[in-house]
Design an enzyme around this catalytic site. Structure first.
Site, PDB file in Angstrom:
ATOM      1  CG  HIS A   1      -2.939  -4.742  -8.290  1.00  0.00           C
ATOM      2  ND1 HIS A   1      -2.675  -3.675  -7.748  1.00  0.00           N
ATOM      3  CD2 HIS A   1      -3.751  -5.765  -7.757  1.00  0.00           C
ATOM      4  CE1 HIS A   1      -3.491  -3.675  -6.708  1.00  0.00           C
ATOM      5  NE2 HIS A   1      -4.204  -4.937  -6.771  1.00  0.00           N
TER       6      HIS A   1
ATOM      7  CG  HIS B   1      -2.066  -0.895   1.071  1.00  0.00           C
ATOM      8  ND1 HIS B   1      -2.890  -1.301   2.176  1.00  0.00           N
ATOM      9  CD2 HIS B   1      -2.627  -1.501  -0.069  1.00  0.00           C
ATOM     10  CE1 HIS B   1      -3.786  -2.016   1.553  1.00  0.00           C
ATOM     11  NE2 HIS B   1      -3.613  -2.339   0.529  1.00  0.00           N
TER      12      HIS B   1
END
Length: 408
Positions: free
Chosen positions: A382, A251
């Protein structure tokens, strides 16, 4: 080395390879569509796993990815996006209370989460940029739901979740949902031209990065209703796929890219967010990268000590995205070198180039295939994004930048 300059042989070859990989990933995404509407969960062998249902976040990510494919002119993508939007209007939608169910195979069950609703905004935003019919109406509805139920205008931060009837608002506040709302607010601003979504994204970034700065650039992930960190949250669930204990280096990488994209889109955003992006990446890289075997650990404690040592594909992807963004923002060659190093690791251990398109989602600390936290290969979001980013600018966002690259 000139991987980001398509005018050089190295850059042209790299981007050509990325374009081929993007098409391979789009093939996998197209194979995720379910005949009963929406998108399912693909197993390692490519089959759809009915036991995993049709999660809202997976379906919306697939719509977003296929909208990017449609913008690239990829055959079959536009039609799949249209069917996905229709599923959001029907199969996933709660006709009684509004909003969208967390899983189309579990209508009326579970909770309505900011995380899943954020991806409805992303799907509709990308579909709108791709010119798909009905996307604007769906985006307007999704943004209205977010503002009504998930946006705390006093705190300028999101609420986390509710029961199906919008009661029992959860007291927990989460960094993960906050991060993805930043992502989709930027996408919505690109798609609609409304700068207020960027202002909301800035407010979230400032609060979260203030907390990160006070924690030595390790982002607190879990908070109470006053946005005070909960450092021991889920201490007994360190491998939780969405709310693991401790800090999540992946993150940090993702936030860094978003911060730099925000700054590029809105120069009025605080200048110190540039330094925050560097601090996040340098700290996460030092804490999480295995210098002997490669790969990033999933989590650390707030002192940077690894907790969960398995490696996830999305963490490597976001590290690649952060390296790209930092090079775009600074021109510092060390970020291009690191970008190449992480790509090499990702290709060797996650990309599975002979496996039909889906990336492995998890490997062990020894970089062997594993399925402790993630089973199958349900998500291309992603991997596809990092296959598309390198030749693009930091702003506008991905969908508009892909469109502009094609028409330019």
């Amino acid at each position: 080395m000139s991987l980001f300059d398509v005018a050089t042989p190295e850059g042209a070859e790299h981007v050509a390879w990325l374009d081929r990989e993007a098409d391979r990933l789009l093939d996998w995404a197209l194979g995720s569509e379910r005949s009963d509407g929406g998108f399912g969960w693909r197993a390692d062998d490519g089959s759809l796993d009915p036991a995993k249902g049709r999660p809202l976040w997976i379906g919306c990510r697939m719509i977003h990815c296929l909208a990017l494919g449609a913008l690239r002119g990829r055959a079959g993508c536009a039609e799949a996006v249209d069917r996905g939007l229709e599923a959001l209007r029907t199969t996933y939608r709660d006709e009684v209370h509004g909003g969208w169910f967390a899983d189309a195979d579990a209508r009326g069950q579970g909770r309505k989460e900011a995380y899943g609703h954020a991806f409805v905004v992303l799907a509709a935003s990308s579909a709108l940029v791709a010119g798909r019919p009905g996307a604007r109406e769906l985006l307007d509805e999704a943004l209205a739901v977010v503002l009504e139920h998930f946006w705390d205008d006093e705190m300028r931060m999101p609420y986390e979740s509710y029961d199906v009837a919008w009661g029992d608002r959860e007291e927990y506040r989460g960094g993960n949902a906050s991060m993805h709302l930043v992502e989709v607010f930027l996408a919505a601003s690109d798609a609609t031209g409304d700068p207020q979504w960027r202002r909301r994204a800035t407010d979230v970034c400032v609060r979260m990065m203030t907390a990160a700065r006070e924690s030595s650039w390790r982002i607190p992930e879990h908070f109470d209703t006053a946005w005070q960190p909960l450092p021991d949250y889920n201490l007994d669930q360190p491998r939780h796929p969405f709310r693991p204990y401790g800090a999540t280096p992946g993150h940090a990488f993702e936030w860094a890219r978003l911060l730099l994209a925000l700054r590029a889109a809105d120069p009025e955003a605080p200048a110190w967010l540039d330094d925050a992006a560097v601090g996040l990446v340098e700290t996460a890289r030092a804490d999480a990268w295995d210098v002997e075997r490669g790969g990033f650990v999933y989590t650390t404690d707030q002192d940077g000590v690894p907790v969960v040592r398995e490696r996830f594909h999305w963490v490597a992807c976001e590290a690649i995205g952060a390296a790209w963004a930092l090079h775009r923002a600074t021109g510092d060659p060390r970020w291009e070198q690191w970008y190449a190093e992480v790509w090499d690791f990702a290709v060797e251990h996650f990309a599975d180039l002979a496996g039909g398109g889906g990336w492995r989602h998890e490997v062990s600390p020894a970089n062997e295939p594993l399925a402790l936290t993630w089973t199958g290969r349900p998500d291309v979001y992603h991997a596809l994004q990092i296959a598309l980013l390198p030749p693009l600018p930091l702003a506008p966002g991905l969908a508009v930048a892909v469109r502009d690259r094609v028409v330019g």
